[in-house]
Scaffold this motif. Structure first.
Motif, mmCIF file in Angstrom:
data_model
loop_
_atom_site.group_PDB
_atom_site.id
_atom_site.type_symbol
_atom_site.label_atom_id
_atom_site.label_comp_id
_atom_site.label_asym_id
_atom_site.label_seq_id
_atom_site.Cartn_x
_atom_site.Cartn_y
_atom_site.Cartn_z
ATOM 1 N N THR A 154 0.506 -1.265 -0.056
ATOM 2 C CA THR A 154 -0.036 -0.036 0.013
ATOM 3 C C THR A 154 0.881 1.232 -0.026
ATOM 4 N N SER A 155 2.082 1.101 -0.172
ATOM 5 C CA SER A 155 3.077 2.241 0.145
ATOM 6 C C SER A 155 2.697 3.358 -1.123
ATOM 7 N N LYS A 156 2.332 2.948 -2.165
ATOM 8 C CA LYS A 156 2.160 3.681 -3.371
ATOM 9 C C LYS A 156 1.246 4.761 -3.293
ATOM 10 N N TYR A 157 0.250 4.390 -2.399
ATOM 11 C CA TYR A 157 -0.936 5.098 -2.262
ATOM 12 C C TYR A 157 -0.996 5.904 -0.670
ATOM 13 N N LYS A 158 -0.022 5.894 0.043
ATOM 14 C CA LYS A 158 0.144 6.315 1.410
ATOM 15 C C LYS A 158 -0.348 7.518 1.566
ATOM 16 N N ASP A 159 0.368 8.376 0.533
ATOM 17 C CA ASP A 159 0.011 9.986 0.516
ATOM 18 C C ASP A 159 -1.570 10.146 0.245
ATOM 19 N N ALA A 190 -10.037 5.569 6.236
ATOM 20 C CA ALA A 190 -9.039 5.872 5.341
ATOM 21 C C ALA A 190 -8.395 4.774 4.515
ATOM 22 N N GLU A 191 -7.605 3.665 5.451
ATOM 23 C CA GLU A 191 -7.042 2.738 4.968
ATOM 24 C C GLU A 191 -8.062 1.968 3.865
ATOM 25 N N GLU A 192 -9.253 1.635 4.329
ATOM 26 C CA GLU A 192 -10.297 0.897 3.604
ATOM 27 C C GLU A 192 -10.484 1.542 2.351
ATOM 28 N N TYR A 193 -10.873 3.063 2.473
ATOM 29 C CA TYR A 193 -11.243 3.735 1.311
ATOM 30 C C TYR A 193 -10.231 4.004 0.153
ATOM 31 N N ALA A 194 -8.911 3.924 0.697
ATOM 32 C CA ALA A 194 -7.660 3.964 -0.291
ATOM 33 C C ALA A 194 -7.759 2.789 -0.892
#
Length: 686
Positions: free
Chosen positions: A54-59, A672-676
């Motif tokens: 998930t690092s690619k969309y952490k921001d 936010a983690e789930e939505y991302a």
């Protein structure tokens, strides 16, 4: 990215579980031991893998969190309610994660008295929860429970509201709730079995005495029952409630005589459900007696409480579920549900008035809220819909005037509830049953099959998921998602029979209903299988697990939060918290009929070699309701069996339990983690 990062591989240690001349091989049974360092290492490895993938969309995740947080008023407070001469308020302050409890004497103009600042109490703890606030009749003391682990095992304490000091005794292993007798020195509370966490005993504590000297008042020896203790709204009776899925029993004692013995109200009869409320010299009873599947209202003299003395007040109605009552000096308020919709009925005791509050929507939720005062004409209720933020409303039952005390503020200059639409549609399940779906979306969407849809359901324990407003959900709606709730069987949305049709040997109806709702939104071109997502938590996680074994091709991705997926093994282990109390919901697999049926849908037992959608699974190390090892084992087995290259992620909160993080905004990070995860699958990163 998942193609280049190697996921963890749990070792396989064969354990054969045998019953009813049937062997089940479980390669990952060893994960059921959090004292084993290898188990912790495996969970940490899965977390590291989750972080890497998930690092690619952490921001973007951080953006979502800040966006969700920004909609919530930080310096907020609850609508005050009055009880025994004091106004009670819960407030939040900017930059602080936990609530502050205060009260004001007589009028809201008086200075506030601080009861608890949970921000101070939570300092030094990764998790903190305050529950069960119970003020003594003379307003000088307050009992409360705290949990600093997340296992819903509370330490009970008493605080002086005069000196602000804690009394010396701290009573561990309780439910956190307690109730005072009218003498201001006797406190009744419930404790839990240390292993199973079942609330099984009621004890009596005398102020100033050591808790070791507390008197055992009641012991519930049937391990399918739990107990609770509380005081009637009239303040005349202390009440012990014994409850299981299908059966209730109450014991009563006048609150003025706490050293006398409780007497049984109506002894338990398997299948007899009832709840009681005291008024005048009568008890009012909501019950399913005499085959009243949707419940009816009865009453009985307070000195003759046996079933033989109960007389009918409101008859059973085939089309109306009687959910609850609120009793006031001059009014009876009845909460009902018809065709899935909430109704609030107001009836004068003297028969001179009888009417319903008007609601004109199909995707709303209305409910009576905090009504602790007895001698008042004001009913407080809550209202919201999938497009309308929640309101707290005071309704004068005499003049029929309503006052909106507070509407949830959405601190987003671009938010306008008129920009969103909601509707209720009906899918047809495999047996011809019509299943309702409530949905909300931003106006202007086209039914061309390209909209991402998140379909949510729970479907167990008769727990109804009403259509409700969520400011968090706006982060999906504003990016083109449709959010839908499938009101599947197993809840009580369409009455008690809706629940009966989705439990025990009819449990699979819950899953087929959800699958058919999924097919419906695809067929009606709200979405397609390339854009359909599913979400469920706890027993709803079981639903997700069963559905993706059965129909994985319908979904692009799914989220299963704290999922109950190893059903057979858990239901055969009566040492696990809550297991024995679940037999009336799922069936007891020690009986071969139930064993075979549960095994036929248990997600863990039915993982197969096939392609699965993208999957995010979450759990908590200290979860007391669904033990962490169920999702951990499920992920390990899925990794071995699935034939696709889709994402399979396990995120374990190593510091929390079933409810996730405890802080007000920490919990938003999990949202936010789930939505991302979902938005990334739609290639949406802004």
């Amino acid at each position: 990215m998942t193609n280049f990062i190697q996921p963890p591989k749990a070792k396989q240690l064969l354990k054969t579980l045998s019953i009813h001349d049937d062997d089940r091989n479980d390669d990952y049974y060893w994960l059921n031991d959090k004292e084993n360092q290898e188990v912790i290492e495996y969970l940490n490895a899965e977390n590291q893998y989750y972080d890497a993938v998930t690092s690619k969309y952490k921001d973007f995740e951080t953006t979502l969190f800040e966006e969700m947080k920004a909609r919530i008023k930080e310096d907020d407070e609850s609508v005050p309610y009055k009880y025994n001469g004091y106004w009670y308020i819960v407030k939040y302050e900017i930059g602080k994660d936990y609530p502050i409890y205060i009260r004001k004497k007589d009028t809201l103009d008086n200075p506030e008295e601080l009861l608890f600042d949970c921000n101070v109490m939570a300092a030094g703890h990764d998790y903190f929860k305050l529950v069960g606030l119970s003020v003594s009749p003379d307003n000088t003391m307050i009992a409360f429970g705290t949990d600093t682990v997340g296992r819903r095992n509370y330490t009970l304490q008493i605080k002086s509201l005069v000196t602000d000091e804690l009394y010396s005794d701290a009573i561990p292993n309780t439910t956190g709730s307690a109730t005072w007798a009218n003498d201001n020195k006797t406190l009744f509370y419930t404790v839990k079995d240390e292993k199973t966490l079942r609330s099984d005993k009621v004890l009596k504590h005398k102020l100033g005495s050591a808790s070791a000297n507390d008197t055992l008042v009641f012991h519930e020896e049937d391990d399918t029952f739990g107990v609770a203790v509380y005081k009637s709204k009239s303040k005349k009776y202390l009440i012990i409630a014994c409850y299981s899925t299908l059966t209730n029993e109450y014991h009563i004692l006048k609150a003025d005589t706490p050293d006398e013995d409780f007497t049984v109200f109506q002894e338990r009869v398997r299948g007899l459900e009832y709840s009681i409320a005291h008024y005048g010299n009568q008890f009012y009873i909501v019950t399913n007696a005499d085959g009243a599947v949707n419940f009816k209202l009865m009453k009985t003299p307070e000195n003759d409480t046996h079933l033989n003395h109960w007389t009918e007040v409101l008859p059973h109605r085939e089309e109306v579920l009687l959910e609850d009552i609120d009793i006031f000096k001059d009014f009876l308020v009845i909460s009902e549900r018809t065709n899935g919709l909430n109704h609030i009925r107001i009836k004068r005791w003297d028969g001179t008035d009888d009417y319903y509050l008007p609601f004109d929507n199909e995707t709303y939720t209305a409910f009576t809220s905090t009504n602790v005062e007895f001698e008042t004409n004001i009913l407080r209720y809550g209202y919201n819909s999938m497009t309308t933020p929640s309101s707290s409303i005071d309704f004068n039952m005499v003049t029929k005037e309503k006052t909106i005390l507070k509407e949830q503020e959405v601190l987003d200059p671009n938010f306008d509830k008129d920009n969103y639409a909601s509707e209720r549609v009906w899918a047809t399940s495999t047996d011809g049953t019509k299943v309702p779906i409530s949905m909300v979306y931003k106006k202007g969407i086209k039914k061309d099959g390209t909209n991402p849809v998140l379909l949510y359901a729970y479907g167990s324990y008769g727990h109804t998921i009403d259509p409700y407003f969520s400011s968090i959900r706006l982060s999906l709606l504003d990016r083109g998602f449709i959010y839908a709730i499938a009101h599947v069987r197993g809840g009580e949305y369409l009455g008690r029979m809706w629940y009966e049709g989705g439990k025990l040997l009819q449990k699979k109806n819950t899953f087929t209903d959800f699958i058919e709702c999924s097919k419906y939104v695809i067929a009606e071109q709200y979405t397609s299988s390339e854009h359909l997502y599913a979400l469920g938590g706890s027993a709803g996680g079981l639903l997700i697990g069963a559905v993706i074994n059965e129909a994985p091709e319908l979904y692009k991705g799914v989220i299963a939060a704290v999922p109950f997926v190893d059903v057979v093994t858990t239901m055969l282990d009566d040492s696990i918290p809550l297991t024995t109390g679940e037999y009336d919901e799922w069936g007891n697999p020690n009986d071969k009929t139930y064993y075979d049926y549960i095994k036929s849908y248990s997600p863990y037992d039915n993982v197969k070699k096939q392609e699965y959608p993208h999957i995010l699974i979450t759990t908590g190390l200290h979860d007391s309701q669904v033990q962490y090892w169920e999702p951990a084992k499920w992920v390990a087995k899925l990794r071995t069996y699935k034939t696709d290259q889709n994402k399979l992620l396990l995120k374990t909160n190593m510091k929390a339990g079933h409810g996730g993080a405890s802080g007000r905004f920490e919990a938003l990070k999990e949202d936010a983690e789930e939505y991302a995860f979902l938005l990334d699958l739609e290639n949406i990163h802004a």
